[in-house]
Scaffold this motif. Structure first.
Motif, mmCIF file in Angstrom:
data_model
loop_
_atom_site.group_PDB
_atom_site.id
_atom_site.type_symbol
_atom_site.label_atom_id
_atom_site.label_comp_id
_atom_site.label_asym_id
_atom_site.label_seq_id
_atom_site.Cartn_x
_atom_site.Cartn_y
_atom_site.Cartn_z
ATOM 1 N N GLU A 72 -1.200 2.015 -0.058
ATOM 2 C CA GLU A 72 -1.118 0.287 -1.073
ATOM 3 C C GLU A 72 -0.704 -0.958 -0.436
ATOM 4 O O GLU A 72 -0.696 -1.856 -0.327
ATOM 5 C CB GLU A 72 -1.268 0.818 -2.181
ATOM 6 C CG GLU A 72 -1.144 -0.266 -3.388
ATOM 7 C CD GLU A 72 -1.714 0.121 -4.448
ATOM 8 O OE1 GLU A 72 -1.530 -0.312 -5.628
ATOM 9 O OE2 GLU A 72 -1.804 1.265 -5.084
ATOM 10 N N GLN A 85 -1.568 -4.088 0.183
ATOM 11 C CA GLN A 85 -1.057 -5.320 -0.246
ATOM 12 C C GLN A 85 -0.641 -6.725 -0.222
ATOM 13 O O GLN A 85 -0.818 -7.682 -0.217
ATOM 14 C CB GLN A 85 -0.677 -5.188 -1.439
ATOM 15 C CG GLN A 85 -1.027 -3.964 -2.641
ATOM 16 C CD GLN A 85 -2.287 -4.578 -3.172
ATOM 17 O OE1 GLN A 85 -3.077 -4.332 -2.647
ATOM 18 N NE2 GLN A 85 -2.686 -4.473 -4.560
ATOM 19 N N ALA A 87 -7.046 0.654 -6.295
ATOM 20 C CA ALA A 87 -5.679 -1.067 -5.782
ATOM 21 C C ALA A 87 -6.617 -1.744 -5.590
ATOM 22 O O ALA A 87 -5.436 -3.060 -5.666
ATOM 23 C CB ALA A 87 -5.258 0.068 -3.995
ATOM 24 N N ARG A 118 -5.705 3.521 -14.529
ATOM 25 C CA ARG A 118 -5.045 1.761 -13.878
ATOM 26 C C ARG A 118 -5.142 0.938 -14.979
ATOM 27 O O ARG A 118 -4.247 0.009 -15.084
ATOM 28 C CB ARG A 118 -4.734 1.988 -12.328
ATOM 29 C CG ARG A 118 -4.208 0.930 -11.672
ATOM 30 C CD ARG A 118 -4.207 0.687 -10.258
ATOM 31 N NE ARG A 118 -2.393 0.189 -10.218
ATOM 32 C CZ ARG A 118 -2.931 0.837 -8.440
ATOM 33 N NH1 ARG A 118 -2.982 1.347 -8.081
ATOM 34 N NH2 ARG A 118 -1.430 -0.012 -7.781
#
Length: 269
Positions: free
Chosen positions: A13, A17, A50, A84
């Motif tokens: 991740e 990102q 994500a 999340r």
């Protein structure tokens, strides 16, 4: 399998990102904000959330104008994604769906469909069926981090080219998203062609992983995965391949690797 998937997704991740193209992300956010009322976003293969987190980081106010439909076939990952979403204050619903059947994917009312590192696993007929549904719904697509077949390492090893070519060949093996061979490194451009044929305005941008010392664990996992894939093909002597693997791992802390990906944003014409 869920534990392995969560570990791998958590490892990649941070690199994902950093790699996302910011220009295409901005355009995707603009498309969402231009909706009349609440925009529904459908995240295919949502993993641990994500993509939702990336949207929130790029524009925290986005949570107030979006409703996420999180789609995955792994209940543990769906649970992590929903947790999340709750932590970010995002409106979301979980949908446990097997993506292999495009007809079962709930796309109704979607303003934007998102996917991360998904389409290189898909076959050409999966892409054709999905694009057909997107076009009928008038839905945009934001598909990021599609592997493009280019990987370079520093310092170099004499077997780098052979290993990467073998890995790319392995990527064409069927992965269950549609019938027949996976698109692998050709995925983003095949997707772009299919969308352009249906009148979409398609934008592509490079989004490579840039792995260095801070990414050591991810770099090791990537090298181990590449070596395992190439070993299945039997294109290299096992001892030579193991020498390559050991050298690459030994250099993860101080060396660098660039793994090519492409981001895609397609807006209905």
């Amino acid at each position: 399998m869920s534990g392995f998937a969560e570990t791998w997704l958590a490892l990649r991740e941070p690199a994902d990102q950093r790699a996302r193209d910011p220009g295409l992300m901005r355009r995707a956010l603009e498309w969402v904000r231009d909706a009349q009322g609440t925009a529904t976003l459908v995240d295919l293969g949502c993993g641990a959330g994500a993509t939702l987190a990336a949207f929130d980081e790029a524009s925290p106010a986005n949570a107030q104008v979006c409703h996420w439909r999180l789609i995955d076939d792994d209940p543990a990952l769906l649970g992590a994604a929903m947790e999340r979403a709750s932590g970010l204050g995002a409106k979301a619903e979980p949908c446990r769906v097997d993506l292999s059947d495009v007809a079962d994917i709930p796309l109704d009312g979607a303003r934007l469909v998102t996917a991360s590192a998904l389409f290189d696993l898909a076959s050409r007929d999966f892409v054709a069926a999905l694009v057909d549904r997107l076009a009928k719904e008038g839905t945009a697509l934001y598909a990021v981090l599609n592997y493009d077949g280019s990987t370079t390492f520093s310092p170099a090893h004499s077997l780098d080219g052979i290993v990467v070519a073998g890995f790319n060949r392995h990527q064409l093996r069927p992965k269950g998203l549609g019938s027949g061979a996976s698109l692998g490194p050709a995925a983003a451009r095949a997707l772009a062609e299919a969308l352009q044929a249906r009148g979409y305005d398609v934008m592509l941008a490079d989004s490579p992983w840039q792995l260095e010392g801070r990414d050591r664990e991810l770099a090791i996992a990537h090298i181990e995965g590449v070596a395992a894939a190439v070993a299945e093909l039997g294109v290299l002597d096992a001892a030579e391949l193991d020498d390559w693997r050991k050298m690459r791992i030994a250099n993860c802390a101080d060396g660098r690797a660039t793994v090519g990906h492409l981001d895609l944003l397609a807006i209905p014409g």
